[in-house]
Design a protein around this motif. Sequence first.
Motif, PDB file in Angstrom:
ATOM      1  N   SER A 210      -3.424   5.823  -0.357  1.00 22.22           N
ATOM      2  CA  SER A 210      -2.811   4.347  -1.124  1.00 22.22           C
ATOM      3  C   SER A 210      -1.471   5.007  -0.563  1.00 22.22           C
ATOM      4  O   SER A 210      -1.122   6.270  -0.776  1.00 22.22           O
ATOM      5  CB  SER A 210      -3.359   4.149  -1.877  1.00 22.22           C
ATOM      6  N   MET A 211      -0.709   3.439  -1.369  1.00 19.23           N
ATOM      7  CA  MET A 211       0.625   3.756  -1.532  1.00 19.23           C
ATOM      8  C   MET A 211       0.949   2.684  -2.170  1.00 19.23           C
ATOM      9  O   MET A 211       0.198   1.406  -2.306  1.00 19.23           O
ATOM     10  CB  MET A 211       1.069   2.830   0.176  1.00 19.23           C
ATOM     11  N   ASP A 212       1.757   3.287  -3.605  1.00 17.23           N
ATOM     12  CA  ASP A 212       2.455   3.052  -5.278  1.00 17.23           C
ATOM     13  C   ASP A 212       3.802   1.812  -4.334  1.00 17.23           C
ATOM     14  O   ASP A 212       4.343   2.170  -3.422  1.00 17.23           O
ATOM     15  CB  ASP A 212       2.214   3.759  -5.804  1.00 17.23           C
ATOM     16  N   HIS A 213       4.146   0.586  -5.098  1.00 20.98           N
ATOM     17  CA  HIS A 213       6.106   0.198  -5.621  1.00 20.98           C
ATOM     18  C   HIS A 213       5.628   0.294  -6.510  1.00 20.98           C
ATOM     19  O   HIS A 213       5.640  -0.195  -7.642  1.00 20.98           O
ATOM     20  CB  HIS A 213       5.670  -0.688  -4.526  1.00 20.98           C
ATOM     21  N   LYS A 214       6.690   1.432  -6.909  1.00 20.99           N
ATOM     22  CA  LYS A 214       6.940   2.168  -8.262  1.00 20.99           C
ATOM     23  C   LYS A 214       8.437   0.687  -8.996  1.00 20.99           C
ATOM     24  O   LYS A 214       7.955   1.189 -10.296  1.00 20.99           O
ATOM     25  CB  LYS A 214       7.526   3.770  -8.508  1.00 20.99           C
ATOM     26  N   ARG A 215       9.197   0.788  -7.695  1.00 16.22           N
ATOM     27  CA  ARG A 215      10.148   0.508  -8.944  1.00 16.22           C
ATOM     28  C   ARG A 215       9.918  -1.409  -8.720  1.00 16.22           C
ATOM     29  O   ARG A 215       9.082  -1.674  -8.305  1.00 16.22           O
ATOM     30  CB  ARG A 215      11.461   0.314  -7.787  1.00 16.22           C
ATOM     31  N   ALA A 216      10.456  -1.777  -9.882  1.00 16.35           N
ATOM     32  CA  ALA A 216      10.312  -3.459  -9.839  1.00 16.35           C
ATOM     33  C   ALA A 216      10.464  -4.641  -8.994  1.00 16.35           C
ATOM     34  O   ALA A 216       9.862  -5.383  -9.356  1.00 16.35           O
ATOM     35  CB  ALA A 216      11.046  -3.255 -11.732  1.00 16.35           C
ATOM     36  N   LYS A 217      11.859  -4.152  -8.455  1.00 20.34           N
ATOM     37  CA  LYS A 217      12.321  -4.844  -8.037  1.00 20.34           C
ATOM     38  C   LYS A 217      12.063  -4.923  -6.474  1.00 20.34           C
ATOM     39  O   LYS A 217      11.915  -3.959  -5.172  1.00 20.34           O
ATOM     40  CB  LYS A 217      13.157  -5.605  -7.212  1.00 20.34           C
ATOM     41  N   GLY A 227       3.308   0.579 -11.649  1.00 19.76           N
ATOM     42  CA  GLY A 227       2.955   0.291 -10.218  1.00 19.76           C
ATOM     43  C   GLY A 227       3.371  -0.831 -10.189  1.00 19.76           C
ATOM     44  O   GLY A 227       2.610  -1.494 -10.848  1.00 19.76           O
ATOM     45  N   MET A 228       3.819  -1.574  -9.135  1.00 17.73           N
ATOM     46  CA  MET A 228       4.074  -3.223  -9.019  1.00 17.73           C
ATOM     47  C   MET A 228       3.196  -3.752  -8.307  1.00 17.73           C
ATOM     48  O   MET A 228       3.178  -4.636  -7.800  1.00 17.73           O
ATOM     49  CB  MET A 228       5.184  -3.299  -8.613  1.00 17.73           C
ATOM     50  N   GLY A 229       2.572  -2.667  -7.676  1.00 19.76           N
ATOM     51  CA  GLY A 229       1.275  -3.144  -5.550  1.00 19.76           C
ATOM     52  C   GLY A 229       1.124  -1.678  -5.190  1.00 19.76           C
ATOM     53  O   GLY A 229       1.515  -0.831  -6.055  1.00 19.76           O
ATOM     54  N   THR A 230      -0.136  -2.510  -5.081  1.00 17.83           N
ATOM     55  CA  THR A 230      -0.434  -0.918  -3.826  1.00 17.83           C
ATOM     56  C   THR A 230      -1.129  -1.603  -2.614  1.00 17.83           C
ATOM     57  O   THR A 230      -1.652  -1.991  -2.339  1.00 17.83           O
ATOM     58  CB  THR A 230      -1.750  -0.336  -4.552  1.00 17.83           C
ATOM     59  N   VAL A 231      -0.897  -0.920  -1.690  1.00 19.63           N
ATOM     60  CA  VAL A 231      -2.074  -1.172  -0.205  1.00 19.63           C
ATOM     61  C   VAL A 231      -2.948   0.091  -0.273  1.00 19.63           C
ATOM     62  O   VAL A 231      -2.586   1.677  -0.147  1.00 19.63           O
ATOM     63  CB  VAL A 231      -0.911  -1.762   0.183  1.00 19.63           C
ATOM     64  N   ALA A 232      -3.369   0.204   0.688  1.00 17.47           N
ATOM     65  CA  ALA A 232      -4.747   1.385   0.988  1.00 17.47           C
ATOM     66  C   ALA A 232      -5.615   0.426   2.533  1.00 17.47           C
ATOM     67  O   ALA A 232      -5.801  -0.262   2.232  1.00 17.47           O
ATOM     68  CB  ALA A 232      -5.247   1.572   0.355  1.00 17.47           C
ATOM     69  N   PRO A 233      -5.492   1.854   3.532  1.00 17.14           N
ATOM     70  CA  PRO A 233      -5.473   2.992   3.563  1.00 17.14           C
ATOM     71  C   PRO A 233      -3.440   2.927   3.589  1.00 17.14           C
ATOM     72  O   PRO A 233      -3.183   2.368   4.042  1.00 17.14           O
ATOM     73  CB  PRO A 233      -5.951   4.063   4.672  1.00 17.14           C
ATOM     74  N   VAL A 321     -20.102   9.470   0.455  1.00 10.63           N
ATOM     75  CA  VAL A 321     -19.095   9.092   0.062  1.00 10.63           C
ATOM     76  C   VAL A 321     -18.546   8.035   1.221  1.00 10.63           C
ATOM     77  O   VAL A 321     -18.489   8.545   1.784  1.00 10.63           O
ATOM     78  CB  VAL A 321     -17.783   9.742  -1.149  1.00 10.63           C
ATOM     79  N   LYS A 322     -18.555   6.891   1.325  1.00 10.82           N
ATOM     80  CA  LYS A 322     -17.896   6.307   1.713  1.00 10.82           C
ATOM     81  C   LYS A 322     -17.198   5.009   1.461  1.00 10.82           C
ATOM     82  O   LYS A 322     -17.552   4.415   0.591  1.00 10.82           O
ATOM     83  CB  LYS A 322     -19.360   5.559   2.759  1.00 10.82           C
ATOM     84  N   PHE A 323     -15.868   4.927   2.348  1.00 12.35           N
ATOM     85  CA  PHE A 323     -15.781   3.951   2.467  1.00 12.35           C
ATOM     86  C   PHE A 323     -15.409   2.726   3.488  1.00 12.35           C
ATOM     87  O   PHE A 323     -15.806   2.679   3.935  1.00 12.35           O
ATOM     88  CB  PHE A 323     -13.496   4.041   1.905  1.00 12.35           C
ATOM     89  N   LYS A 324     -15.240   1.093   2.418  1.00 10.21           N
ATOM     90  CA  LYS A 324     -15.335   0.283   4.455  1.00 10.21           C
ATOM     91  C   LYS A 324     -13.749   0.269   4.981  1.00 10.21           C
ATOM     92  O   LYS A 324     -12.541   1.326   4.891  1.00 10.21           O
ATOM     93  CB  LYS A 324     -14.854  -1.081   3.758  1.00 10.21           C
ATOM     94  N   ASP A 325     -14.223   0.583   6.527  1.00  7.98           N
ATOM     95  CA  ASP A 325     -13.294   0.444   7.451  1.00  7.98           C
ATOM     96  C   ASP A 325     -11.929  -0.612   7.682  1.00  7.98           C
ATOM     97  O   ASP A 325     -12.291  -1.433   8.360  1.00  7.98           O
ATOM     98  CB  ASP A 325     -13.846   0.499   8.529  1.00  7.98           C
ATOM     99  N   GLU A 326     -11.501  -0.938   5.773  1.00  5.05           N
ATOM    100  CA  GLU A 326     -10.852  -2.270   5.883  1.00  5.05           C
ATOM    101  C   GLU A 326      -9.359  -1.946   5.127  1.00  5.05           C
ATOM    102  O   GLU A 326      -9.659  -0.709   4.830  1.00  5.05           O
ATOM    103  CB  GLU A 326     -11.303  -3.316   4.769  1.00  5.05           C
ATOM    104  N   ASN A 327      -8.876  -2.467   4.886  1.00  8.50           N
ATOM    105  CA  ASN A 327      -7.575  -2.625   4.520  1.00  8.50           C
ATOM    106  C   ASN A 327      -7.888  -3.370   3.167  1.00  8.50           C
ATOM    107  O   ASN A 327      -8.363  -4.025   2.722  1.00  8.50           O
ATOM    108  CB  ASN A 327      -6.542  -3.455   5.305  1.00  8.50           C
ATOM    109  N   ALA A 328      -7.083  -3.036   2.412  1.00 15.05           N
ATOM    110  CA  ALA A 328      -6.474  -3.826   0.995  1.00 15.05           C
ATOM    111  C   ALA A 328      -5.033  -3.808  -0.007  1.00 15.05           C
ATOM    112  O   ALA A 328      -4.149  -2.770   0.485  1.00 15.05           O
ATOM    113  CB  ALA A 328      -7.398  -3.100   0.066  1.00 15.05           C
ATOM    114  N   CYS A 329      -5.236  -4.549  -0.417  1.00 17.51           N
ATOM    115  CA  CYS A 329      -3.952  -4.833  -1.269  1.00 17.51           C
ATOM    116  C   CYS A 329      -3.445  -5.320  -2.524  1.00 17.51           C
ATOM    117  O   CYS A 329      -4.412  -6.323  -2.707  1.00 17.51           O
ATOM    118  CB  CYS A 329      -2.758  -6.367  -0.459  1.00 17.51           C
TER     119      CYS A 329
END
Length: 421
Positions: A210-217, A227-233, A321-329
């Motif tokens: 995943s990718m975090d977005h640490k800065r406020a703006k 953390g202000m949001g994340t996406v995966a993968p 352990v399985k993950f869906k082949d999708e994206n999340a935000c």
Amino acid sequence: MKIMVVGGGGREHAIIKKLKENKNIEKIYALPGNGGIAADAECVNVGATDIAGIVDFAKNNDIDFAVVAPDDPLVLGAVDALNELGIKCFGPRKNAAIIEGSKVFSKNLMKKYGIPTAEYEVFSEMDKALEYLETAPIPTVIKADGLALGKGVIIAQTREDAKKAVKEMMEDKVFGESGSNIVIEEFLTGPEVSVLSFTDGKVVVPMVSSMDHKRAKDNDEGLNTGGMGTVAPNPYYTDAVAAECMEKIFIPTLNAMNAEGRTFKGCLYFGLMITPNGTKVIEYNCRFGDPETQVVLPLLDTDLYTIFEAVADERLSEIDVKFKDENACCVIMASDGYPSKYEKGYEITVDDDMNGELFVAGAVLKDGKLLTNGGRVLGVTCTAPTLKEAIAKSYGEVNKVHFGNAYYRKDIGAKALKAGE
Ligand code: AMP
Ligand code: GLY
């Protein structure tokens, strides 16, 4: 079966919602939980760092299994105390949680076992640190040894700023005893990736990156936040990088902790930077990341409790352990002003046709109304076949959640989209 989840943020809400998919679980308690979690678990007024209170509650309520999610109770030994009562737990014992609890420990571990990380020096005397800074390469990174609510890392762009940071930590004690020892390390560059993993001390199973977005703006400006949001993968985490990490970082870390007599069982979080000289560890956390968990668990296809139990029983290798082949935000909706000053107490309302996952972090129930009660108020997560769709869906659903003084970044996932092109 009765389960207790220690913690009260968006991460804990995501864990609880996922656990609820297991039909053998009759009851979930959250200690302390929050006003939003109350819709999914029974919240108990015991603080996450009140180890005696946690133990008492477990003893008096026939708890079968405990999930200790935040760093502080783990570092304080909550799992040790619960294990002593015979209660199985998901989470590392105190002697393994030190991998997050002490940066000096984790840096020395990596050096001893050849795990790639930034070059560094450790200081326990301010004068020596200041002398070192006279000639250290700039920018440089100053880190308080202990837990500091995620604020103990200063990136100094000038020698003066570096010295100021050292004085604040070691003389003014802005992080208390956490700053008695400090690490001064090499400034690295490159995209960052969060990889959470399940490990029982025998095998390590990375979750979707995943990718975090640490800065406020927007555009990564403003202050550092939780953390202000994340996406995966995370598109930077290619198969080649994943293979490199498994060989040079994940397995060596598991082995190193075993060799030190500090077997790690739980969620081991690798904060990584893909530098021009290979992927390096920026930090370890002894727990699920937040808001990373809010994108990772919605993509998990395997029953979470089954994994937790297998980790506790040291038979994780038996689980596929399985993950869906999708994206999340996940877009975090915060109180405007966070991480500095902000107002709270505004009513949160959600449109009937809201169709994303809502993970509540900073809210209380008062007279049947859900009111804002923190900096990060809640996360809205959507999944979709492509990252672009997941982002668009999440922002669409964010528009259906309302509260006074709401603020959120408008560019969660934008960098990941560009990287993926
Ligand atoms: P941490 O609190 O350890 O997660 O650090 C906060 C952030 O500081 C990280 O996510 C990185 O963006 C940045 N950081 C930490 N260490 C370094 C380093 N050695 N070089 C460059 N950036 C760093
Ligand atoms: N989102 C970063 C962390 O949980 O430490």
